[in-house]
Design an enzyme around this catalytic site. Sequence first.
Site, PDB file in Angstrom:
ATOM      1  N   PRO A  26       0.710  -1.165  -0.030  1.00  0.00           N
ATOM      2  CA  PRO A  26       0.189   0.076  -0.108  1.00  0.00           C
ATOM      3  C   PRO A  26       0.814   1.337   0.081  1.00  0.00           C
ATOM      4  CG  PRO A  26      -0.108  -0.927   2.088  1.00  0.00           C
ATOM      5  CD  PRO A  26       0.515  -2.172   1.167  1.00  0.00           C
ATOM      6  N   ASN A  27       0.561   2.180  -0.830  1.00  0.00           N
ATOM      7  CA  ASN A  27       0.999   3.729  -0.825  1.00  0.00           C
ATOM      8  C   ASN A  27       2.179   3.774  -1.764  1.00  0.00           C
ATOM      9  OD1 ASN A  27      -1.126   4.962   0.998  1.00  0.00           O
ATOM     10  ND2 ASN A  27      -0.017   3.679   2.682  1.00  0.00           N
ATOM     11  N   ARG A  67       5.525  10.776  -2.500  1.00  0.00           N
ATOM     12  CA  ARG A  67       5.064  10.503  -1.181  1.00  0.00           C
ATOM     13  C   ARG A  67       6.348  10.700  -0.143  1.00  0.00           C
ATOM     14  NH1 ARG A  67       4.612   4.399   1.063  1.00  0.00           N
ATOM     15  NH2 ARG A  67       4.281   4.961   3.283  1.00  0.00           N
ATOM     16  N   TYR A  73      11.446   8.377   1.177  1.00  0.00           N
ATOM     17  CA  TYR A  73      11.232   7.364   0.016  1.00  0.00           C
ATOM     18  C   TYR A  73      11.915   8.053  -1.498  1.00  0.00           C
ATOM     19  CZ  TYR A  73       8.058   5.679   3.410  1.00  0.00           C
ATOM     20  OH  TYR A  73       7.794   5.189   4.470  1.00  0.00           O
ATOM     21  N   ASN A 118       7.942  -5.617  -1.241  1.00  0.00           N
ATOM     22  CA  ASN A 118       8.013  -4.470  -0.295  1.00  0.00           C
ATOM     23  C   ASN A 118       6.532  -4.296   0.237  1.00  0.00           C
ATOM     24  OD1 ASN A 118       7.736  -2.059   1.267  1.00  0.00           O
ATOM     25  ND2 ASN A 118       9.140  -0.821  -0.305  1.00  0.00           N
ATOM     26  N   ALA A 147       3.515  -1.041   4.846  1.00  0.00           N
ATOM     27  CA  ALA A 147       2.820  -1.225   6.149  1.00  0.00           C
ATOM     28  C   ALA A 147       2.452  -2.714   6.752  1.00  0.00           C
ATOM     29  CB  ALA A 147       1.729  -0.014   6.323  1.00  0.00           C
ATOM     30  N   ASP A 200       0.924 -15.705   6.565  1.00  0.00           N
ATOM     31  CA  ASP A 200       0.309 -17.205   6.432  1.00  0.00           C
ATOM     32  C   ASP A 200       0.262 -17.603   4.981  1.00  0.00           C
ATOM     33  OD1 ASP A 200       0.168 -17.274   9.041  1.00  0.00           O
ATOM     34  OD2 ASP A 200      -2.139 -16.953   9.330  1.00  0.00           O
ATOM     35  N   GLU A 203      12.506  -9.521   1.294  1.00  0.00           N
ATOM     36  CA  GLU A 203      11.570  -8.390   1.783  1.00  0.00           C
ATOM     37  C   GLU A 203      12.502  -6.978   1.883  1.00  0.00           C
ATOM     38  OE1 GLU A 203      10.099  -8.704   5.801  1.00  0.00           O
ATOM     39  OE2 GLU A 203       9.620  -6.696   6.191  1.00  0.00           O
ATOM     40  N   HIS A 239      12.733  -2.856   2.131  1.00  0.00           N
ATOM     41  CA  HIS A 239      12.026  -1.513   2.439  1.00  0.00           C
ATOM     42  C   HIS A 239      13.010  -0.490   2.165  1.00  0.00           C
ATOM     43  CE1 HIS A 239       8.938  -3.096   4.947  1.00  0.00           C
ATOM     44  NE2 HIS A 239       9.650  -4.139   5.342  1.00  0.00           N
ATOM     45  N   SER A 244      13.210   2.644   3.222  1.00  0.00           N
ATOM     46  CA  SER A 244      13.812   3.489   4.264  1.00  0.00           C
ATOM     47  C   SER A 244      14.357   2.245   5.372  1.00  0.00           C
ATOM     48  CB  SER A 244      12.621   4.178   5.070  1.00  0.00           C
ATOM     49  OG  SER A 244      11.548   3.506   5.530  1.00  0.00           O
ATOM     50  N   ARG A 293      13.431   3.974  12.688  1.00  0.00           N
ATOM     51  CA  ARG A 293      12.281   4.867  12.754  1.00  0.00           C
ATOM     52  C   ARG A 293      11.219   4.632  13.728  1.00  0.00           C
ATOM     53  NH1 ARG A 293       9.429   4.851   6.636  1.00  0.00           N
ATOM     54  NH2 ARG A 293       8.119   6.345   7.650  1.00  0.00           N
TER      55      ARG A 293
HETATM   56  C1  DQA Z   1       8.236   1.190   3.807  1.00  0.00           C
HETATM   57  C2  DQA Z   1       8.411   1.119   5.264  1.00  0.00           C
HETATM   58  C3  DQA Z   1       6.983   0.965   5.918  1.00  0.00           C
HETATM   59  O1  DQA Z   1       7.246   1.036   7.312  1.00  0.00           O
HETATM   60  C4  DQA Z   1       5.903   1.957   5.397  1.00  0.00           C
HETATM   61  O2  DQA Z   1       4.636   1.699   6.000  1.00  0.00           O
HETATM   62  C5  DQA Z   1       6.071   1.982   4.001  1.00  0.00           C
HETATM   63  C6  DQA Z   1       7.187   1.922   3.203  1.00  0.00           C
HETATM   64  C7  DQA Z   1       9.554   1.193   2.930  1.00  0.00           C
HETATM   65  O3  DQA Z   1       9.742   0.925   1.844  1.00  0.00           O
HETATM   66  O4  DQA Z   1      10.642   1.936   3.617  1.00  0.00           O
HETATM   67  O5  DQA Z   1       4.888   2.254   3.353  1.00  0.00           O
HETATM   68  O6  DQA Z   1       8.034  -0.242   3.115  1.00  0.00           O
END
Ligand code: DQA
Length: 148
Positions: free
Chosen positions: A10-11, A18, A23, A75, A78, A88, A99, A101, A103, A108
Amino acid sequence: MGRILVLNGPNLNLLGTREPAKYGHTSLADVVTSLQQRAQQLGHELIHQQTNAEHEMLEFVQQAPQQKIDFIIINPAAWAHTSIALRDAFAAINIPFIEVHISNIHRRESFRHHSYLIELAESGIYGCGVYGYQLALQAADNFLSTKS
Ligand code: DQA
């Protein structure tokens, strides 16, 4: 040659606009284009999906075995910190994943320090900006070529 699925949660469709201080300024479309180019150079097929709907993400993960996916780069955004359902789903499929991320989640808020997925992952990459996706692709390539 492998089939690599890149999943963004998401996002992440808002990448580039954003919170750029966290990011960066690169759009998701640009991230995906450069991943496609690198995957092609390495001889892999790369499929990308982004969703803001958790049930859709669960379906992408569940469908990965039928789609003959060899490796997943995700990624989870959240959902890393909240989704037992996503964990699961990964536990139900037998496909290695990394995985990512963008950031450094450990620098954080404390609620971002825990990931439900990381124990199941081959590896985690965080804090390298969008370059983390390239690192994950390189690692996926290494994983697939040492396996075959
Ligand atoms: C994120 C880190 C997550 O905590 C956050 O909710 C994101 C982006 C990152 O790529 O740094 O949406 O996954």
